[in-house]
Design a protein around this motif. Structure first.
Motif, PDB file in Angstrom:
ATOM      1  N   ASP A  68       4.382   2.096   7.880  1.00  0.00           N
ATOM      2  CA  ASP A  68       4.253   3.340   8.441  1.00  0.00           C
ATOM      3  C   ASP A  68       4.663   3.534  10.047  1.00  0.00           C
ATOM      4  OD1 ASP A  68       2.864   4.589   6.295  1.00  0.00           O
ATOM      5  OD2 ASP A  68       1.209   3.250   6.737  1.00  0.00           O
ATOM      6  N   HIS A  78      14.954   5.452   6.835  1.00  0.00           N
ATOM      7  CA  HIS A  78      13.616   5.506   6.680  1.00  0.00           C
ATOM      8  C   HIS A  78      13.173   6.635   7.692  1.00  0.00           C
ATOM      9  CE1 HIS A  78      14.470   1.727   5.084  1.00  0.00           C
ATOM     10  NE2 HIS A  78      13.460   2.018   4.017  1.00  0.00           N
ATOM     11  N   GLN A  84      10.927   8.891   7.618  1.00  0.00           N
ATOM     12  CA  GLN A  84       9.216   9.071   7.726  1.00  0.00           C
ATOM     13  C   GLN A  84       8.865   8.022   8.491  1.00  0.00           C
ATOM     14  OE1 GLN A  84      11.129   7.570   5.120  1.00  0.00           O
ATOM     15  NE2 GLN A  84       9.902   5.838   4.934  1.00  0.00           N
TER      16      GLN A  84
END
Length: 222
Positions: A53, A77, A79
């Motif tokens: 994350d 990526h 996010q």
């Protein structure tokens, strides 16, 4: 129901820094350290396995700096939230990292006091900057001509590979060493260097090195 754990990757070329960050964050109930990397290239490789994350990304690393690693990672990526970690408060490092897509910038001199708040802030979709960096950003915004537009455009004209080679050149590596590191021919390295010199209108290695350091592409401390 408890919040899901936030997965974190730590990227820093100093083992002692990674160890300190891991020890500090492991004491937090909802943080999970899923990977550590000592280089920008290693971080890119580990993304395919772990997809954290949050990435805590050192800015100044040899071979592939945190600025370029951030740019490459976010292409595949988007996010992922990346927080820059640095000893440098100079504008070239801060602006380059933020333009690459980082959502936070922390100075290492007060890292642990702000780290937990920074991680939660970026996970909420917001930006977190150290107080000293926030002050600098405000000053940059209100100071006319504080950013050299021509040089910014020149940097933007470089491809990802050209920025990577510019960093290696600034670190003192020759064509043979760059060829081995990037798995390309020495002729290809030479072609890239000529393109870089043409785009930047800089035609000596010292001039390229000075430019790379000025704009945070390389650092004197790597």
């Amino acid at each position: 129901m408890p919040d899901p754990a936030i997965s974190i990757m730590i990227v820093d070329d100093h083992h002692i820094v990674r160890y300190g960050l891991k020890q500090s964050l492991s004491s937090q109930e909802n943080f999970r350290i899923v990977a550590e990397a000592g280089t920008g290239k290693e971080a890119i490789e580990l993304m395919a396995v772990h997809s954290p994350d949050v990435i805590l990304m050192d800015v100044s690393m040899p071979d592939l700096n945190g600025i370029e690693a951030t740019r490459i990672i976010l292409k595949s990526h988007p996010q992922t939230r990346i927080i820059a970690l640095s000893m440098h408060a100079e504008k070239q490092y801060v602006l380059s990292m933020l333009k690459s897509g980082a959502k936070g910038y922390l100075l290492k001199n007060n890292l642990f006091e702000e780290l937990v708040t920074a991680i939660h802030t970026v996970m909420e979709g917001n930006v977190f900057l150290s107080a000293q960096i926030t002050e600098f950003i405000v000053q940059t915004a209100i100071t006319p001509g504080s950013d050299d537009e021509a040089e910014s455009q020149a940097i933007a004209s470089l491809t990802s590979r050209e920025r990577e080679i510019l960093q290696l050149v600034a670190e003192g590596k020759n064509n043979a060493e760059i060829s081995k590191l990037l798995y390309i021919s020495k002729k290809t390295v030479d072609n890239h260097k000529r393109h870089i010199m043409g785009k930047l209108d800089l035609h000596t290695i010292p001039a390229l090195t000075k430019f790379a350091i000025k704009h945070g592409i390389s650092s004197l401390d790597v």
